[in-house]
Design a protein around this motif. Structure first.
Motif, mmCIF file in Angstrom:
data_model
loop_
_atom_site.group_PDB
_atom_site.id
_atom_site.type_symbol
_atom_site.label_atom_id
_atom_site.label_comp_id
_atom_site.label_asym_id
_atom_site.label_seq_id
_atom_site.Cartn_x
_atom_site.Cartn_y
_atom_site.Cartn_z
ATOM 1 N N ASP A 9 0.871 -1.178 0.000
ATOM 2 C CA ASP A 9 0.000 0.000 0.000
ATOM 3 C C ASP A 9 0.900 1.218 0.000
ATOM 4 O O ASP A 9 1.733 1.373 0.908
ATOM 5 C CB ASP A 9 -0.895 0.019 1.247
ATOM 6 N N TRP A 10 0.725 2.066 -0.980
ATOM 7 C CA TRP A 10 1.601 3.221 -1.119
ATOM 8 C C TRP A 10 0.754 4.463 -1.230
ATOM 9 O O TRP A 10 -0.059 4.595 -2.139
ATOM 10 C CB TRP A 10 2.466 3.054 -2.370
ATOM 11 N N ASP A 11 0.923 5.368 -0.299
ATOM 12 C CA ASP A 11 0.141 6.595 -0.254
ATOM 13 C C ASP A 11 1.059 7.753 -0.620
ATOM 14 O O ASP A 11 2.057 7.993 0.071
ATOM 15 C CB ASP A 11 -0.438 6.785 1.150
ATOM 16 N N GLU A 14 2.054 10.297 2.168
ATOM 17 C CA GLU A 14 2.656 9.852 3.421
ATOM 18 C C GLU A 14 4.088 9.384 3.213
ATOM 19 O O GLU A 14 4.506 9.099 2.101
ATOM 20 C CB GLU A 14 1.857 8.679 4.006
ATOM 21 N N GLN A 15 4.808 9.273 4.292
ATOM 22 C CA GLN A 15 6.116 8.629 4.285
ATOM 23 C C GLN A 15 5.872 7.122 4.256
ATOM 24 O O GLN A 15 5.174 6.593 5.097
ATOM 25 C CB GLN A 15 6.904 9.031 5.537
ATOM 26 N N ASN A 16 6.408 6.436 3.266
ATOM 27 C CA ASN A 16 6.169 5.007 3.108
ATOM 28 C C ASN A 16 7.440 4.225 3.396
ATOM 29 O O ASN A 16 8.530 4.657 3.075
ATOM 30 C CB ASN A 16 5.702 4.718 1.679
ATOM 31 N N SER A 17 7.287 3.045 3.970
ATOM 32 C CA SER A 17 8.454 2.237 4.299
ATOM 33 C C SER A 17 8.382 0.831 3.723
ATOM 34 O O SER A 17 9.278 0.037 3.937
ATOM 35 C CB SER A 17 8.635 2.163 5.815
ATOM 36 N N GLN A 18 7.334 0.500 3.007
ATOM 37 C CA GLN A 18 7.206 -0.828 2.438
ATOM 38 C C GLN A 18 8.079 -0.964 1.197
ATOM 39 O O GLN A 18 8.369 0.021 0.518
ATOM 40 C CB GLN A 18 5.756 -1.118 2.063
ATOM 41 N N ILE A 129 9.108 3.052 -5.393
ATOM 42 C CA ILE A 129 8.987 2.006 -4.385
ATOM 43 C C ILE A 129 10.287 1.227 -4.343
ATOM 44 O O ILE A 129 10.762 0.764 -5.393
ATOM 45 C CB ILE A 129 7.817 1.051 -4.713
#
Length: 135
Positions: A9-11, A14-18, A129
């Motif tokens: 899930d990538w928003d 927001e700050q993403n960490s996946q 990503i």
């Protein structure tokens, strides 16, 4: 290949960490969807609109520091003979770590191009990503 699923899930707000984790030389069925959650009480699945307007859209994947082959899956949404890559098959040729930049392109002008610049059109979405490929 082992039947397991991985969901990222990538928003964009927001700050993403996946990150995406793959094994080299394995085919992966990849589905992508686009949601508009600007109103959390009314989340809109924009993927349906993209599919309805396949002639105006193209998903494009650009890899840095890793080599991944991407082809349209047999059940991908098609515009004529061209798959728009909502559903694709990925296969990495070797291990490494890098970035996949995912684009949703509106009104692409050259679908035979192999680079983002060459495809033309406008970015509806462009996100990076992290991706890790192991042997």
């Amino acid at each position: 290949a082992d039947g397991s699923n991985q969901t990222i899930d990538w928003d964009i707000s927001e700050q993403n960490s996946q990150s995406i984790n793959l094994n080299a030389n394995v085919d992966y069925n990849v589905d992508i969807s686009f949601l508009n959650n600007s109103d959390p009480t009314d989340i809109e699945n924009v993927t349906l609109e993209i599919i309805e307007q396949a002639d105006e859209h193209q998903v494009f994947y650009e890899f840095a520091e890793v080599s991944v082959n991407v082809i349209s899956a047999s059940d991908d949404t098609k515009d004529g003979n061209r798959g728009i890559l909502i559903k694709s098959i990925w296969n990495a040729s070797s291990s490494g770590s890098g970035i996949v930049r995912v684009y949703l392109i509106h009104q692409p002008s050259n679908l035979n191009a192999t680079t983002r610049e060459g495809i033309g059109g406008f970015n509806d979405v462009a996100i990076d990503i992290p991706i890790t490929i192991t042997d």
